[in-house]
Design a protein around this motif. Sequence first.
Motif, PDB file in Angstrom:
ATOM      1  N   SER A  22      32.388 -41.611  22.959  1.00 46.65           N
ATOM      2  CA  SER A  22      33.722 -41.982  23.230  1.00 46.65           C
ATOM      3  C   SER A  22      34.552 -42.110  21.914  1.00 46.65           C
ATOM      4  O   SER A  22      33.787 -42.477  20.730  1.00 46.65           O
ATOM      5  CB  SER A  22      33.761 -43.472  23.845  1.00 46.65           C
ATOM      6  N   ASP A  76      35.728 -44.733  21.174  1.00 45.58           N
ATOM      7  CA  ASP A  76      35.631 -45.929  20.617  1.00 45.58           C
ATOM      8  C   ASP A  76      34.570 -46.535  19.818  1.00 45.58           C
ATOM      9  O   ASP A  76      34.181 -47.638  19.434  1.00 45.58           O
ATOM     10  CB  ASP A  76      35.578 -47.098  21.951  1.00 45.58           C
ATOM     11  N   SER A 128      39.669 -38.444  29.536  1.00 44.22           N
ATOM     12  CA  SER A 128      40.588 -39.248  28.580  1.00 44.22           C
ATOM     13  C   SER A 128      41.333 -40.476  29.412  1.00 44.22           C
ATOM     14  O   SER A 128      41.880 -41.123  28.892  1.00 44.22           O
ATOM     15  CB  SER A 128      41.617 -38.591  27.894  1.00 44.22           C
ATOM     16  N   GLY A 130      34.501 -46.783  33.392  1.00 47.02           N
ATOM     17  CA  GLY A 130      35.176 -46.310  32.049  1.00 47.02           C
ATOM     18  C   GLY A 130      34.160 -46.138  30.934  1.00 47.02           C
ATOM     19  O   GLY A 130      33.152 -46.775  30.764  1.00 47.02           O
ATOM     20  N   ARG A 131      34.825 -45.475  29.710  1.00 39.77           N
ATOM     21  CA  ARG A 131      33.970 -45.236  28.683  1.00 39.77           C
ATOM     22  C   ARG A 131      33.224 -46.442  27.800  1.00 39.77           C
ATOM     23  O   ARG A 131      32.603 -46.538  27.194  1.00 39.77           O
ATOM     24  CB  ARG A 131      34.459 -44.373  27.873  1.00 39.77           C
ATOM     25  N   SER A 132      34.229 -47.568  27.868  1.00 37.21           N
ATOM     26  CA  SER A 132      34.189 -48.723  26.979  1.00 37.21           C
ATOM     27  C   SER A 132      34.735 -49.907  27.875  1.00 37.21           C
ATOM     28  O   SER A 132      35.240 -50.809  26.841  1.00 37.21           O
ATOM     29  CB  SER A 132      34.832 -48.464  25.683  1.00 37.21           C
ATOM     30  N   GLU A 163      39.473 -51.735  25.495  1.00 30.06           N
ATOM     31  CA  GLU A 163      39.709 -51.161  26.787  1.00 30.06           C
ATOM     32  C   GLU A 163      40.031 -52.016  27.845  1.00 30.06           C
ATOM     33  O   GLU A 163      40.588 -51.876  28.784  1.00 30.06           O
ATOM     34  CB  GLU A 163      38.243 -50.501  27.364  1.00 30.06           C
ATOM     35  N   SER A 172      42.837 -38.664  23.897  1.00 29.22           N
ATOM     36  CA  SER A 172      41.764 -37.867  23.465  1.00 29.22           C
ATOM     37  C   SER A 172      41.956 -36.450  23.482  1.00 29.22           C
ATOM     38  O   SER A 172      41.197 -35.779  23.287  1.00 29.22           O
ATOM     39  CB  SER A 172      40.538 -38.054  24.553  1.00 29.22           C
ATOM     40  N   TRP A 187      39.417 -42.611  30.346  1.00 27.47           N
ATOM     41  CA  TRP A 187      38.303 -43.562  30.107  1.00 27.47           C
ATOM     42  C   TRP A 187      37.432 -43.970  31.139  1.00 27.47           C
ATOM     43  O   TRP A 187      36.616 -44.776  31.320  1.00 27.47           O
ATOM     44  CB  TRP A 187      39.187 -45.026  29.876  1.00 27.47           C
TER      45      TRP A 187
END
Length: 416
Positions: free
Chosen positions: A15, A17, A268, A293-295, A301, A378, A270
């Motif tokens: 990610s 992040d 993108s 989500g990614r983070s 986030e 992203s 998330w």
Amino acid sequence: SCHFSPDGQLIASASDDKTIKLWRASDGAVLRTLSGHTKCVPCCCFSPDGEHIGSASYDGTIKLWRASDGALLHTLSGHTGRVFSCCFSPDGQQIASASKDETIMLWQTSDGAMLRTLSGHTDSVWSICFSPDGQQIGSASTDKTIKLWRASDGTMLSTLCGHADAVWSCCFSPDGQQIASASPDKEVKLWRASDGTVQRTLSGHTHAVWCCCFSTDGQQIASASRDGTIKLWQARDGVVLRTLSGHLGPVLSCCFSPDGQHIVSASSDWTVMLWSCTGDCSGSSCKGGGMAGRSMDQSAEKNRAAELHDLQSRVKRLKTELDIAHRASAWLAMSFLPRLSFYREYEITDHASSDPRATLLNELVHSTLTRHRLNLCSAEFGEVPKVEVLGTRSICNPRLQKMYVAELGNLEGKRR
């Protein structure tokens, strides 16, 4: 990017992040977060035995982690630019990396020693892959080519030309006979690995294609696109089998599970999504399961998620409270006044007025910025400005807000 472990039990996602997350594929639970990079992480991958994870970062390094506990084993430094991609050799003894510095580097996984540098591309190298037998390396570059190299000594074997734009992804088929490549020209191309001949071109996406991959049996190809979809193609004739829709933003990566029954995708928006490939998965009947989500366990986030929820609530309220004339005038004002610049500092201000016009313009400015963030956070793996949203405050540029309010007043004066 996102990647299944060899046993299909885990999913790793990288990610912007700066972290890598490990998820349990069966229920989407986050098992651990690997932290250590200082900038965006565009790529991660499992070693063939599933014991290690490699990650590539904009901080110019590749890190090797132990999958069982997330311990950092080695940091590989040598590139002079951002590292976009990394890939383990089939025997797990080496890891290759691709960088903005136009080179590919080969490293020894046991101690992180750099073995050799492959030079020949004339622009950033976005993607790297080993052939199934480990004898060749494929690389995709912004210079619009795919290059094949001999892994043992780094000799360049051939250059594949045919895309009309940069090449962002390349991968070998399981039998090593074909290479697939993805490009911003909206196409996926299939090449014969032995002589570099284009066998077929897969067209159907409406925007840039970020990633492509073969199923484990080589019968299907999946492609991830900035148009927000994943397409499944029949490898032998290029027919589109199904289109998976569900992400709210560009899809940056996709990967088949080892048993070929599932696809994981990263976007993108998330989120990481897991899809079932069995049965009739066309259109809306596809089973897409968001994995938080990614983070989403990170404060930044959480703020963004809260911001989007607040935006949806305010849009609903404003549509009820404000009449059509106000909305039409405001959108007209937005259409020809200067657009907000995404890559600039935005002050955080309170709603300065109870006037419904000012409230609406706050909403429109905020909506524009949020939409831009969704579409661009992203894109080309760009990094977003760090913006914090507090309470009911909106992100806006006070100077432009005043211009919008003034212009809206002028429009309403003319209407009267």
